[in-house]
Structure formats: structure tokens, C-alpha cells
Design a protein around this motif. Structure first.
Motif, short mmCIF file in Angstrom:
data_model
loop_
_atom_site.label_atom_id
_atom_site.label_comp_id
_atom_site.label_asym_id
_atom_site.label_seq_id
_atom_site.Cartn_x
_atom_site.Cartn_y
_atom_site.Cartn_z
N ASP A 467 6.97 -5.64 -30.80
CA ASP A 467 7.07 -6.65 -31.85
C ASP A 467 7.47 -5.99 -33.17
N LEU A 470 11.18 -4.96 -33.02
CA LEU A 470 12.08 -6.11 -33.17
C LEU A 470 12.17 -6.54 -34.64
N TRP A 476 17.71 -9.63 -34.60
CA TRP A 476 16.67 -10.46 -33.98
C TRP A 476 15.99 -11.32 -35.05
N ARG A 477 15.68 -12.56 -34.70
CA ARG A 477 14.96 -13.45 -35.62
C ARG A 477 13.83 -14.14 -34.86
N VAL A 478 12.83 -14.58 -35.62
CA VAL A 478 11.67 -15.26 -35.03
C VAL A 478 11.99 -16.74 -34.86
N ARG A 486 4.96 -13.73 -30.94
CA ARG A 486 6.17 -14.20 -31.62
C ARG A 486 7.31 -14.24 -30.61
N TRP A 488 11.07 -13.92 -30.22
CA TRP A 488 12.24 -13.38 -30.89
C TRP A 488 13.50 -13.77 -30.11
#
Length: 491
Positions: A467, A470, A476-478, A486, A488
Motif C-alpha cells: 500500500d 503504491l 496509481w490512484r485510490v 484501499r 488502487w
């Protein structure tokens, strides 16, 4: 003269049968309370529960897992043999009928059955008080196996098999009941092989202690052989015999519970203390010396071999522990009655008036405290509805990697998704398994592995290195998050 090989009866002056003492009642309360409090430690289901529920659903739908591609995980390059098929189908049916509350209620009843089976095994060689105390220590040592998994049913069956062997040994009889128990066990969990080993230990010890001789010894020696044949006679056939060896050879490379316990493991320390108590009892009494010493040796091997066998070690040790506690507690008849031939003194194996009330007291405490825990604890999924909804709307071709704490749940809650890897260590070759471990631990080169696998979505544990790794990658985005996970995504 007897020609059946059974141990001849020895004469001894009758010993008055005693009613349960105050110590016995205290031991009963302790056994029930210790077990119930251990049940209350966990407030979330075992991470494997969801995997077993999904497997049970597939089995009920007709899936037999005989070919690749695997229906559950994308990276699986070995076929899955469902050695726990009966337990998984039963779990799926219980969950369909009553949800996780039903699963937890079944778990409570299995833990109760485990305690009763351990107590039954202990009573073959010890009085009520020592047996109840041994049961409390055994349940403490076996607590790690109480998850919502087929393994728990396997430990219950192990306790029943151990009880059958010790009772047969005490009476010089043949434990034929072990054969059908092994057949059932081989449909529930692959640990049935431990039962074979435990039986051989009692067999050899009983022969050295002259519990069986002659033709009777030959018949008893046939029981382990017939038990293996019974396992091969299950619907899985010879795969039921061979698959546990394949699982153990692969799982130990990546699964923590298949690796050796650390010296500070508290449950290992409990079993080691129990071994010491059992051996001290041997010093006090020569009766059943070889069977007890060999049982302690077997328990030590199991406890030190891997984390997951600490529980089986505790169960295998239980009768020898009860015997030792009986000796140390002074329940053994003194010098004149400590007959090296094995004559049965005191209340060992004999019913004590009022004893059933002690058993009922222990069971009542467990059911009351454990039942309250089941009724008041919300055993929910590991992932929030927000994150679950985000997983559901991922593109159909998304390549999803999921943390081990949630992967079984994703397989069950989102059956249209095939995560890259799940918790079945045996269905992955060593190169695949080690590469994926490097990715999950965000070791050097992890992003290259993500590219190789084409990963486009990761459900990551917020406390794990992946995590954090990332979070440092702009691509990468949440997509969604909760306090534990989370999701991703990347284009």
C-alpha cells in the motif's frame, strides 16, 4: 489361559469409588471458562472462511476442479484437489441458512465437541479432576485451530481417534472404530494422516507396555493399514492419500502457519509445559511408561514442526498429560498399587458418581459465555460496503491483486472476479508463488512484476508495504478506501 492376545486381568484389592471433590468442580469451571474466554478473543471471522464458502458453492454447483484454468484464481498453474469437500459443502449450506451467525454457532459446537473428546480421551487413564485440568490446558494449546475452517473439524476427529486408541489400549481391545472415523476425516480435512501417526504411537507404546500381545496385537496393527485404505475409498480415491503430501511440500514455502514456530510462540510454550508435566508423571509412575513417553515425543515433534501442528500436538499429548497430572496430584494408588503390569487403579476409566455433573458444568459455562459472544458480536466481512461496491464496478477485464486478508472474501462476494492469487498455496508452482510474494511485499522490482502480470487494480491492506509503495507511484490512484483497505487502480 487366554489365546486372544489381550492383556490378562490382574488382581488388586477393590478401591472405593470417590465422589467428585471441590477440586474437580473447580477444574470443571476452569475448563469451561478457559475455553469460552479463548473463543471471545476473535471478533472477526478467519480469513479462510470466505474461501471455503466459495469453494463449497462451486462444489454444490458441480465444479470438480479437475482442470485448468482454475475457476477461482488467475495465476493458479496446478489443479486443485478439494480434500475438504464435505466440510466446505456443509459450511456453504450453513451459511446459506443462517449467515455468519450460523457459522459461529457451528464453530462453538465444534469447540464443545473438541473439549468433550479430549476429556473422553483423558478419562481413559486419569480421574475426573486431572482429566478436566488436562482438558483446559489442551484447549489452550489447541486454540489456534479454532478458526471457521475445516481444520477445526479435523482436530475434533483427531481427538476422537486419540480417545479410541487410548480406551482400546486400556482394555486390550482393537480400536475398529478408528477406521470409519478416518474415512469421514478424509472427506473433511487432510490432517487425517496425523491420526494415523497418533495411532501408531499408541500401538507401539501399547506393545512395549504389553497392552496387546499375540494375535490381538496383529489385529490392532491392521487398524492403521485399514484406515489408509478407508481414506483411499473416499470419492477422491488415491488423491485423498497423496494430496496432503503435495500441499505440505509447497505451502511451507510461503504460508506462515506451515513454517516452524518461533521460540516465543505462547501456544508452543503451553505445549512444552504440558510435555514437562506429562514426563514428571512418568517419573512418579511406571504405569503405561512407553505409551506416555512416546506420546510426549510425538507431541514435541508436532509442536516444533510448524505453527499449524501445535494444536494437534496438544491433542495427541492430552491423555499422557492427564495421566501425569493424576500422578502428580496424588490420585494414583500408592506403592502397593502402582503395578508395572498396568493394572487399572482408582477411578481411571471408571465412572465416578456425580461426574457427569462436572462435565455438564464445564459445558454449561462454555455454552453460556460462548453463546453470548456469538449472539452479540457482529462477525462481518473484512471489507466495507464502499470498497466492495468499487470492486464490483471495476472493468470486466481488470486484473485484480488482493491482499491475503481479503482475497477469500473477494472470491466469495464477487464470484465474477478472479484475483491473481488466493490462499490455496498448493495450486501455485514455486516460481509463481515466490514472484507474487515479492510483489505483495513490495520488494525490489515489484512494479516490474505488476507490469508482467498486467495488474490494473490492487486491493491493498493499509498496513502492508504494498500500500505504501503504491502511494508513491503517480500512475496509481485510490478508487475507494476504508479503515483497513484501499482499492488502487491505474489505466
Amino acid at each position: 489361559m487366554r489365546d486372544d492376545g489381550a492383556r490378562p486381568a490382574t488382581s488388586a484389592a477393590p478401591i472405593p469409588r470417590r465422589r467428585p471433590t471441590r477440586a474437580t468442580w473447580l477444574a470443571a469451571v476452569a475448563a469451561g471458562l478457559v475455553t469460552a474466554l479463548l473463543l471471545r478473543v476473535r471478533t472477526t471471522p478467519d480469513v479462510d472462511l470466505w474461501l471455503h464458502l466459495r469453494t463449497g458453492e462451486l462444489l454444490r454447483a458441480g465444479e470438480r476442479f479437475g482442470a485448468l484454468p482454475d475457476p477461482m484464481a488467475a495465476l493458479a498453474d496446478r489443479t486443485y484437489v478439494p480434500t475438504q469437500w464435505l466440510a466446505q459443502v456443509a459450511m456453504s449450506l450453513v451459511h446459506d441458512a443462517s449467515g455468519t451467525t450460523g457459522i459461529e454457532a457451528a464453530r462453538l459446537l465444534l469447540v464443545l465437541a473438541l473439549g468433550a473428546a479430549v476429556l473422553l480421551a483423558s478419562r481413559a487413564v486419569a480421574g475426573p479432576g486431572a482429566s478436566l485440568l488436562a482438558t483446559a490446558l489442551t484447549m489452550l494449546g489447541a486454540a489456534a485451530a479454532w478458526g471457521e475452517r475445516p481444520q477445526l473439524a479435523g482436530v475434533v476427529l483427531l481427538a476422537l481417534v486419540v480417545a479410541a486408541w487410548w480406551w482400546a489400549s486400556e482394555r486390550g481391545r482393537v480400536p475398529w472404530v478408528v477406521v470409519p472415523l478416518t474415512w469421514l476425516w478424509a472427506t473433511v480435512h487432510g490432517s487425517w494422516l496425523v491420526g494415523i501417526g497418533a495411532g501408531v504411537v499408541v500401538l507401539v507404546g501399547g506393545a512395549l507396555d504389553r497392552r496387546w500381545t499375540g494375535r490381538r496385537l496383529v489385529l490392532v496393527a491392521a487398524v492403521p493399514v485399514l484406515s489408509v485404505a478407508a481414506a483411499a475409498a473416499t470419492p477422491l480415491g488415491t488423491a485423498a492419500v497423496l494430496e496432503p503430501f503435495r500441499i505440505s511440500s509447497v505451502a511451507g514455502l510461503t504460508a506462515n502457519e506451515w513454517q516452524r514456530p518461533t521460540p516465543g510462540n505462547p501456544l508452543l510454550l503451553v505445549v512444552l509445559v504440558a510435555c514437562v508435566l506429562a514426563l514428571l508423571g512418568v517419573v512418579r509412575s511406571r504405569r503405561r511408561r512407553w505409551t506416555r513417553v512416546l506420546s510426549v515425543a510425538a507431541a514435541l515433534v508436532l509442536a516444533l514442526a510448524m505453527v499449524r501442528t501445535i494444536a494437534t500436538a496438544a491433542v495427541v499429548l492430552a491423555p499422557a498429560l492427564a495421566h501425569g497430572l493424576d500422578d502428580l496430584g496424588g490420585r494414583l494408588a500408592r506403592a502397593g498399587r502402582d503395578d508395572p503390569s498396568g493394572a487399572t487403579p482408582s477411578a481411571r476409566g471408571a465412572r465416578v458418581p456425580g461426574e457427569w455433573m462436572g462435565w455438564a458444568l464445564a459445558a454449561g459455562v462454555l455454552l453460556a459465555v460462548g453463546g453470548w459472544h456469538v449472539a452479540t458480536t457482529p462477525f462481518g466481512p473484512p471489507v466495507s460496503e464502499r470498497v466492495s461496491a468499487a470492486v464490483a464496478v471495476l472493468p470486466p477485464d481488470a486484473v485484480l491483486a488482493v491482499d491475503g486478508k481479503a482475497v477469500g472474501w473477494v472470491e466469495w462476494a464477487h464470484p465474477d472476479r478472479r484475483p491473481l492469487r488466493d490462499l490455496r498455496a498448493e495450486v501455485y508452482s514455486v516460481p509463481v508463488a515466490t514472484d507474487y510474494e515479492r510483489f505483495q511485499e513490495a520488494e525490489a522490482g515489484w512494479s516490474g512484476l505488476a507490469d508482467r502480470y498486467g495488474v490494473t487494480a490492487v486491493l491493498a491492506d493499509r498496513d502492508r508495504p504494498l500500500d505504501a509503495a503504491l502511494a508513491g507511484e503517480p500512475a496509481w490512484r485510490v478508487a475507494a478506501e476504508d479503515p483497513d483497505f484501499r482499492l488502487w487502480v491505474r489505466p
